[in-house]
Design an enzyme around this catalytic site. Structure first.
Site, PDB file in Angstrom:
ATOM      1  N   ASP A  36      -8.783   2.725  -1.454  1.00  0.00           N
ATOM      2  CA  ASP A  36      -9.756   3.181  -2.452  1.00  0.00           C
ATOM      3  C   ASP A  36      -9.611   2.404  -3.745  1.00  0.00           C
ATOM      4  O   ASP A  36      -8.663   2.623  -4.500  1.00  0.00           O
ATOM      5  CB  ASP A  36      -9.508   4.666  -2.767  1.00  0.00           C
ATOM      6  CG  ASP A  36     -10.027   5.584  -1.684  1.00  0.00           C
ATOM      7  OD1 ASP A  36     -11.213   5.466  -1.330  1.00  0.00           O
ATOM      8  OD2 ASP A  36      -9.248   6.432  -1.205  1.00  0.00           O
TER       9      ASP A  36
ATOM     10  N   HIS B  49     -12.779   0.691   0.274  1.00  0.00           N
ATOM     11  CA  HIS B  49     -13.859   1.507  -0.286  1.00  0.00           C
ATOM     12  C   HIS B  49     -13.993   1.160  -1.759  1.00  0.00           C
ATOM     13  O   HIS B  49     -13.156   1.545  -2.572  1.00  0.00           O
ATOM     14  CB  HIS B  49     -13.500   2.991  -0.069  1.00  0.00           C
ATOM     15  CG  HIS B  49     -14.480   3.944  -0.643  1.00  0.00           C
ATOM     16  ND1 HIS B  49     -14.208   5.283  -0.774  1.00  0.00           N
ATOM     17  CD2 HIS B  49     -15.747   3.779  -1.115  1.00  0.00           C
ATOM     18  CE1 HIS B  49     -15.261   5.898  -1.298  1.00  0.00           C
ATOM     19  NE2 HIS B  49     -16.200   5.003  -1.527  1.00  0.00           N
TER      20      HIS B  49
HETATM   21  C1  DX5 Z   1     -12.121   9.896  -3.243  1.00  0.00           C
HETATM   22  C2  DX5 Z   1     -11.651   8.801  -2.334  1.00  0.00           C
HETATM   23  C3  DX5 Z   1     -11.066   9.315  -1.089  1.00  0.00           C
HETATM   24  C4  DX5 Z   1      -9.822  10.138  -1.274  1.00  0.00           C
HETATM   25  C5  DX5 Z   1      -9.822  11.239  -0.235  1.00  0.00           C
HETATM   26  O1  DX5 Z   1     -12.905   9.420  -4.249  1.00  0.00           O
HETATM   27  O2  DX5 Z   1     -12.722   7.944  -1.976  1.00  0.00           O
HETATM   28  O3  DX5 Z   1     -10.854   8.304  -0.114  1.00  0.00           O
HETATM   29  O4  DX5 Z   1      -8.627   9.408  -1.153  1.00  0.00           O
HETATM   30  O5  DX5 Z   1      -8.770  12.087  -0.470  1.00  0.00           O
HETATM   31  P1  DX5 Z   1      -8.723  13.574   0.079  1.00  0.00           P
HETATM   32  O6  DX5 Z   1      -8.725  13.476   1.584  1.00  0.00           O
HETATM   33  O7  DX5 Z   1      -7.477  14.103  -0.493  1.00  0.00           O
HETATM   34  O8  DX5 Z   1      -9.970  14.264  -0.417  1.00  0.00           O
HETATM   35 ZN    ZN Z   2     -12.450   6.595  -0.178  1.00  0.00          ZN
END
Ligand code: DX5
Ligand code: ZN
Length: 215
Positions: free
Chosen positions: A34, A65
């Site tokens: 991320d 991402h």
């Molecule tokens: C949020 C990120 C996610 C995050 C998800 O903005 O894009 O990928 O890491 O984390 P959880 O599973 O804890 O919601």
């Molecule tokens: Zn993400």
């Protein structure tokens, strides 16, 4: 086929290498990376140096991402450093077709993401250019948020579009996914499941095994 995709945003960065090794050994196929810029989303996470370090030691598919405004600025470098797939947000880029085409030209997979308040119609013009659609199930920017239940209808809607015309496109979901709502999301048609907190908090290996068993 369903794919578990742990998000290293939820890892303990003191132990990042060891924790990535645990999920890799436990048999996950993808790793979710991320990248946040403090502009498209309120927070800042990490970027190129982390991607490069993890890439050196880890054989997993690196699913990057980009929660970043104007992500086209970083495509070349991300791929040079080892990104296998790059997902850009439909809300964050003014040159989407060119950016997706460039990602493919450089040999990586493409993804297009939509925020919870963005309609599915926003991604339809790009379906021929993507390998994956990412339906956000929280507002992007932070891990550990609660799943937004209204998103389930969007997952079903994207699934219908994919089944009708783009059978090779994957459907990823990201945000608030837990063992409790996994089954509902799979039933709605998601097949790439991002999980941050639900994998990295507690016993990582046991968490991964439990997810994999139910997928
Ligand atoms: C949020 C990120 C996610 C995050 C998800 O903005 O894009 O990928 O890491 O984390 P959880 O599973 O804890 O919601
Ligand atoms: Zn993400």
């Amino acid at each position: 086929m369903n794919y578990l995709c742990p998000s290293i945003l939820a890892a303990d960065f003191w132990e990042l290498g060891r924790q990535v090794e645990i999920v890799e050994r436990a048999g996950v196929p993808y790793l979710h990376v991320d990248v946040m810029d403090g502009m498209f989303v309120p927070s800042i996470s990490f970027g190129m140096p982390i991607l490069a370090s993890v890439r050196k030691r880890c054989g997993l598919f690196m699913d990057v991402h980009m929660m970043v405004a104007d992500p086209e600025r970083y495509i070349e470098e991300l791929i040079r450093l080892g990104a296998d797939g790059i997902t850009i947000h439909v809300e964050a880029c003014d040159c989407i077709p060119e950016t997706l085409t460039r990602i493919r030209e450089l040999g990586a997979k493409t993804g297009i993401a939509i925020n919870p308040e963005t309609p599915v119609s926003a991604v339809l013009p790009y379906m021929d250019l993507v390998d994956m659609v990412l339906v956000m199930t929280v507002r992007p920017g932070f891990g550990g948020q609660e799943y937004i239940i209204d998103c389930i209808d969007k997952i079903k809607e994207v699934r219908r579009v994919i089944d009708q015309r783009y059978p090779d496109v994957k459907l990823e979901i990201d945000g608030g996914v837990t063992l409790s709502n996994l089954e509902m999301n799979l039933a709605a048609g998601a097949n790439v499941i991002v999980t941050g907190s639900a994998v990295f908090k507690g016993d990582i290996e046991a968490n991964v095994r439990e997810f994999l068993k139910r997928m």
